[in-house]
Design a protein around this motif. Sequence first.
Motif, mmCIF file in Angstrom:
data_model
loop_
_atom_site.group_PDB
_atom_site.id
_atom_site.type_symbol
_atom_site.label_atom_id
_atom_site.label_comp_id
_atom_site.label_asym_id
_atom_site.label_seq_id
_atom_site.Cartn_x
_atom_site.Cartn_y
_atom_site.Cartn_z
ATOM 1 N N PHE A 110 15.694 1.360 -1.348
ATOM 2 C CA PHE A 110 14.688 2.148 -0.637
ATOM 3 C C PHE A 110 13.595 1.200 -0.156
ATOM 4 O O PHE A 110 13.064 0.414 -0.939
ATOM 5 C CB PHE A 110 14.097 3.226 -1.547
ATOM 6 C CG PHE A 110 15.070 4.311 -1.921
ATOM 7 C CD1 PHE A 110 15.081 5.507 -1.232
ATOM 8 C CD2 PHE A 110 15.984 4.115 -2.949
ATOM 9 C CE1 PHE A 110 15.980 6.509 -1.569
ATOM 10 C CE2 PHE A 110 16.883 5.109 -3.288
ATOM 11 C CZ PHE A 110 16.887 6.307 -2.598
ATOM 12 N N GLY A 111 13.276 1.294 1.159
ATOM 13 C CA GLY A 111 12.254 0.418 1.732
ATOM 14 C C GLY A 111 12.823 -0.637 2.655
ATOM 15 O O GLY A 111 12.078 -1.454 3.195
ATOM 16 N N ALA A 112 14.129 -0.650 2.888
ATOM 17 C CA ALA A 112 14.770 -1.590 3.804
ATOM 18 C C ALA A 112 16.030 -0.905 4.346
ATOM 19 O O ALA A 112 16.604 -0.037 3.681
ATOM 20 C CB ALA A 112 15.125 -2.896 3.091
ATOM 21 N N PRO A 113 16.480 -1.294 5.521
ATOM 22 C CA PRO A 113 15.867 -2.283 6.425
ATOM 23 C C PRO A 113 14.573 -1.800 7.068
ATOM 24 O O PRO A 113 13.777 -2.602 7.526
ATOM 25 C CB PRO A 113 16.936 -2.531 7.489
ATOM 26 C CG PRO A 113 17.901 -1.438 7.377
ATOM 27 C CD PRO A 113 17.753 -0.790 6.064
ATOM 28 N N TYR A 114 14.337 -0.464 7.116
ATOM 29 C CA TYR A 114 13.080 0.038 7.653
ATOM 30 C C TYR A 114 12.141 0.387 6.518
ATOM 31 O O TYR A 114 12.552 0.956 5.499
ATOM 32 C CB TYR A 114 13.311 1.279 8.520
ATOM 33 C CG TYR A 114 13.920 0.999 9.860
ATOM 34 C CD1 TYR A 114 13.644 -0.177 10.541
ATOM 35 C CD2 TYR A 114 14.778 1.914 10.459
ATOM 36 C CE1 TYR A 114 14.204 -0.445 11.783
ATOM 37 C CE2 TYR A 114 15.353 1.665 11.705
ATOM 38 C CZ TYR A 114 15.049 0.469 12.352
ATOM 39 O OH TYR A 114 15.608 0.219 13.586
ATOM 40 N N ALA A 115 10.879 0.043 6.702
ATOM 41 C CA ALA A 115 9.875 0.418 5.711
ATOM 42 C C ALA A 115 9.637 1.919 5.773
ATOM 43 O O ALA A 115 9.684 2.530 6.836
ATOM 44 C CB ALA A 115 8.568 -0.330 5.984
ATOM 45 N N ILE A 116 9.419 2.522 4.616
ATOM 46 C CA ILE A 116 9.057 3.935 4.554
ATOM 47 C C ILE A 116 7.726 4.053 3.838
ATOM 48 O O ILE A 116 7.293 3.125 3.145
ATOM 49 C CB ILE A 116 10.149 4.776 3.858
ATOM 50 C CG1 ILE A 116 10.493 4.209 2.487
ATOM 51 C CG2 ILE A 116 11.400 4.835 4.699
ATOM 52 C CD1 ILE A 116 11.573 5.000 1.757
ATOM 53 N N ASP A 117 7.080 5.197 3.987
ATOM 54 C CA ASP A 117 5.707 5.337 3.507
ATOM 55 C C ASP A 117 5.574 5.011 2.025
ATOM 56 O O ASP A 117 4.662 4.305 1.612
ATOM 57 C CB ASP A 117 5.207 6.762 3.786
ATOM 58 C CG ASP A 117 5.012 7.023 5.266
ATOM 59 O OD1 ASP A 117 4.901 6.034 6.025
ATOM 60 O OD2 ASP A 117 4.979 8.196 5.667
ATOM 61 N N ASN A 118 6.466 5.524 1.186
ATOM 62 C CA ASN A 118 6.383 5.302 -0.262
ATOM 63 C C ASN A 118 7.815 5.232 -0.786
ATOM 64 O O ASN A 118 8.411 6.243 -1.130
ATOM 65 C CB ASN A 118 5.602 6.440 -0.930
ATOM 66 C CG ASN A 118 5.254 6.131 -2.381
ATOM 67 O OD1 ASN A 118 6.047 5.517 -3.095
ATOM 68 N ND2 ASN A 118 4.083 6.572 -2.814
ATOM 69 N N HIS A 119 8.356 4.007 -0.815
ATOM 70 C CA HIS A 119 9.757 3.866 -1.212
ATOM 71 C C HIS A 119 9.977 4.214 -2.668
ATOM 72 O O HIS A 119 11.051 4.688 -3.050
ATOM 73 C CB HIS A 119 10.281 2.468 -0.890
ATOM 74 C CG HIS A 119 9.439 1.342 -1.401
ATOM 75 N ND1 HIS A 119 9.413 0.957 -2.716
ATOM 76 C CD2 HIS A 119 8.593 0.512 -0.739
ATOM 77 C CE1 HIS A 119 8.595 -0.077 -2.856
ATOM 78 N NE2 HIS A 119 8.066 -0.358 -1.665
ATOM 79 N N ALA A 120 8.954 4.024 -3.527
ATOM 80 C CA ALA A 120 9.111 4.390 -4.938
ATOM 81 C C ALA A 120 9.220 5.910 -5.089
ATOM 82 O O ALA A 120 10.071 6.417 -5.835
ATOM 83 C CB ALA A 120 7.932 3.864 -5.749
ATOM 84 N N ARG A 121 8.369 6.640 -4.370
ATOM 85 C CA ARG A 121 8.423 8.101 -4.433
ATOM 86 C C ARG A 121 9.761 8.610 -3.884
ATOM 87 O O ARG A 121 10.357 9.544 -4.426
ATOM 88 C CB ARG A 121 7.263 8.694 -3.638
ATOM 89 C CG ARG A 121 7.118 10.209 -3.783
ATOM 90 C CD ARG A 121 5.967 10.688 -2.908
ATOM 91 N NE ARG A 121 4.687 10.217 -3.440
ATOM 92 C CZ ARG A 121 3.871 10.930 -4.203
ATOM 93 N NH1 ARG A 121 4.213 12.158 -4.547
ATOM 94 N NH2 ARG A 121 2.736 10.426 -4.628
ATOM 95 N N ALA A 122 10.246 7.970 -2.789
ATOM 96 C CA ALA A 122 11.530 8.379 -2.220
ATOM 97 C C ALA A 122 12.669 8.145 -3.198
ATOM 98 O O ALA A 122 13.577 8.984 -3.337
ATOM 99 C CB ALA A 122 11.783 7.619 -0.918
ATOM 100 N N ALA A 123 12.643 7.005 -3.897
ATOM 101 C CA ALA A 123 13.707 6.699 -4.853
ATOM 102 C C ALA A 123 13.698 7.679 -6.024
ATOM 103 O O ALA A 123 14.755 8.145 -6.473
ATOM 104 C CB ALA A 123 13.548 5.272 -5.352
ATOM 105 N N VAL A 124 12.514 8.007 -6.524
ATOM 106 C CA VAL A 124 12.416 8.951 -7.639
ATOM 107 C C VAL A 124 12.877 10.340 -7.210
ATOM 108 O O VAL A 124 13.608 11.029 -7.940
ATOM 109 C CB VAL A 124 10.968 8.987 -8.183
ATOM 110 C CG1 VAL A 124 10.791 10.127 -9.188
ATOM 111 C CG2 VAL A 124 10.612 7.658 -8.823
ATOM 112 N N SER A 125 12.467 10.760 -6.022
ATOM 113 C CA SER A 125 12.903 12.070 -5.531
ATOM 114 C C SER A 125 14.415 12.112 -5.376
ATOM 115 O O SER A 125 15.067 13.125 -5.680
ATOM 116 C CB SER A 125 12.230 12.370 -4.187
ATOM 117 O OG SER A 125 10.827 12.462 -4.334
ATOM 118 N N ALA A 126 15.010 11.019 -4.877
ATOM 119 C CA ALA A 126 16.460 10.967 -4.739
ATOM 120 C C ALA A 126 17.138 11.064 -6.100
ATOM 121 O O ALA A 126 18.144 11.775 -6.259
ATOM 122 C CB ALA A 126 16.869 9.682 -4.028
ATOM 123 N N ALA A 127 16.592 10.354 -7.094
ATOM 124 C CA ALA A 127 17.187 10.394 -8.435
ATOM 125 C C ALA A 127 17.147 11.803 -9.013
ATOM 126 O O ALA A 127 18.129 12.276 -9.611
ATOM 127 C CB ALA A 127 16.447 9.414 -9.347
#
Length: 715
Positions: free
Chosen positions: A518-535
């Motif tokens: 999460f966070g590549a190749p394009y940056a996203i606003d909050n990659h940590a929050r996105a990863a936790v939500s996905a989990a």
Amino acid sequence: MNRKRLPRRVRLILLGAVAPAVASLLVLAVSSALQGPSIDSLYWLREQVHGPRPGAEPPPVVVVGIDEETYRRPPFAGTPQALWGPRLGTVLGAMLDGGAAVIGLDLVHPTSVETLIPGFERDYLLTLRRGGKEGRLVLAKVQHQSEPLMPHRGYMIAAGVNNVRSVNLVEDADGVLRRVPLTLAVAGPDGQPKAEPGMAVEVASRALKAPLERGADGTVTLGGYRVPGGEGNRLLVNHATAAGAIPTYSLADLHACAEAGKTDFFARHFKGKAVMVGTVLDVEDRKLSSNRWVTKPEGVNLPERCALPVMNELYVAGRTRDSVPGVYIHAAAISNLIAHNALEEAGRPASAVLVLLLAGLAAVVTLATRPAVAAAGLLLLLAGWSGVAVEAFQTGLVLPFLQAALAALLVFPLALGFRFALLDRDQRHIRNAFKLYLPGSLIDDMIASGQSPSLGGEERDLSILFCDIAGFTKMSEGMEPEALVAVLNRYFTVMTDIIEAHGGFVDKYIGDAVLAVFGAPYAIDNHARAAVSAALAMRQAMADDPTLLATASGRGSNRIGIATGPALIGNIGSPRRFNYTVMGDTVNLASRLEGANKYYNTVLMVSGETMRHHGDPEAFRALDIVQVVGRSEPVEVFEPLSDARRADPEDRAQRAAYAAALGHWRAGRFEEAAAGFRALMAGDGAALAMLRKAEKRIGLPAAPDWAGVTALTDK
């Protein structure tokens, strides 16, 4: 030898130039055939936008119609038309007395009964003589290929041979009359051809008391008005389309009016007017003209009657036809010449530029976006062009409406075809070659740049999600490989869809494990929050669908670890074989945290950096501080909480009790910590794991450097 291919942007520009050029050349090759229907279409569009076009005020020209009523009423009814001369002369004399500026007879009478009945047409001939002598009467002839059809010699002598003009109208190739010839070639006294004004020009010229003049540059003027189309010797008629725009009087009513001696009526309605006398019947002398799609019912908005009311059942209410009596075409041309409002066509160079311009804009719209959006954009472009063409037509300027529109429409399939065959072929090659190995966003970057992927990487701050299957060995016992692969593929599909829906991409599948970034190749606003939500969504999917990872031998589960921090990401490998992948300590930590779940009987575990990047501490509970294999620095670990757990008061109380017991553990108060964890162990696997560690230290003093770090010995 490899030929270097032009960059995609350059090829797009070239295509954007070639497609409109090809379309424009194709359209301009048939432009003359399209011009007539284009003019007719503008009449229809103008009517839809601006309504019927009214005639000039006051009307400079009127029509005296030999209509159905004339044939039905006495003294014309039952009388052969060859005997109508004296009655027609009565009306002509009344109009001359009333001050008509000029009268044009759109009638050719090649025979006369005067030779059979001497004196029968004496008054009629005297009227013709008077009108011709005053220059206020023009007789008609029809110019044929061999000899013209002329009026009877007696009529010509009476009116004067110089008062006879051709009423020829020249059809376009599609059989529609849109233009009136300004002059026609006739044989002069010396037998050589000379230019003679047509009927419409002659009547207008006499009404204006100004001759038609042709300049050295070919331009034609009449009374100071430069006549559009004079260079081509044809006037493009601008028809008024409102009902009754050209006032039409019945010959029968005017005859009765003249017989009754109502001279004031003729003075009111004909003084200073150009008058055309002609047939306005249902079937005789009707022509298709450029206003054929906007004609109005006949018998509407008739002028004031003099002596006789309109006959009943003479007109069918609401009935319209696409043809009009030819006399109205002459009358419209006369009105244009007097009122200075004829239509002017854009010249060939200007038309070509406009066609090419609209085709170019269509190419830009077509190549700038997806076909469906481009089609909508093309419709908007055509709507805008229609508006421009209609407004120009309203002012009297005829733009190449259909030609430019057709060129724009041709550009759409041409550009799309070239784009699909040439430009998008490279896109399809890149996308098909790498779609199973690289994230879609990276493929889009390659397509936009026109470059294939190459070796290279960069260090970026990322969140790494590592997910493994717990109980894989048990669930796969006794399964055929094909069946096991089918179970895994279905599971991987669900997990991958969730990861991508949250902005991540799957780096690779490692056996039964998934590595996501999460966070590549394009940056996203909050990659940590996105990863936790996905989990959390991945775990919810397992709960919602009990058939995921379910086999006859049992059902597997998944465990997830997430770490946030710097990592190397890019195309890594050799020039002949490489992967877009992620490497580094953060990746290893995510894998270790996934494995650490089994020590704490949890399924989700994240690092302290992930929690801090997430930004909402209330979305986690602290589990412990661990030192994973291969890493010297200890890591604080947390368990993400679902929305349901966060909203549950009982769970909130248990988390508070766990936090208090964890505080005792980190402070070295092992008995208090054990008591706290013991109270929670029945419903909390992590509390049970911490209890076992605390019980082993009861009675032992805490070391001076004690921080509550648990060293994990397995990966």
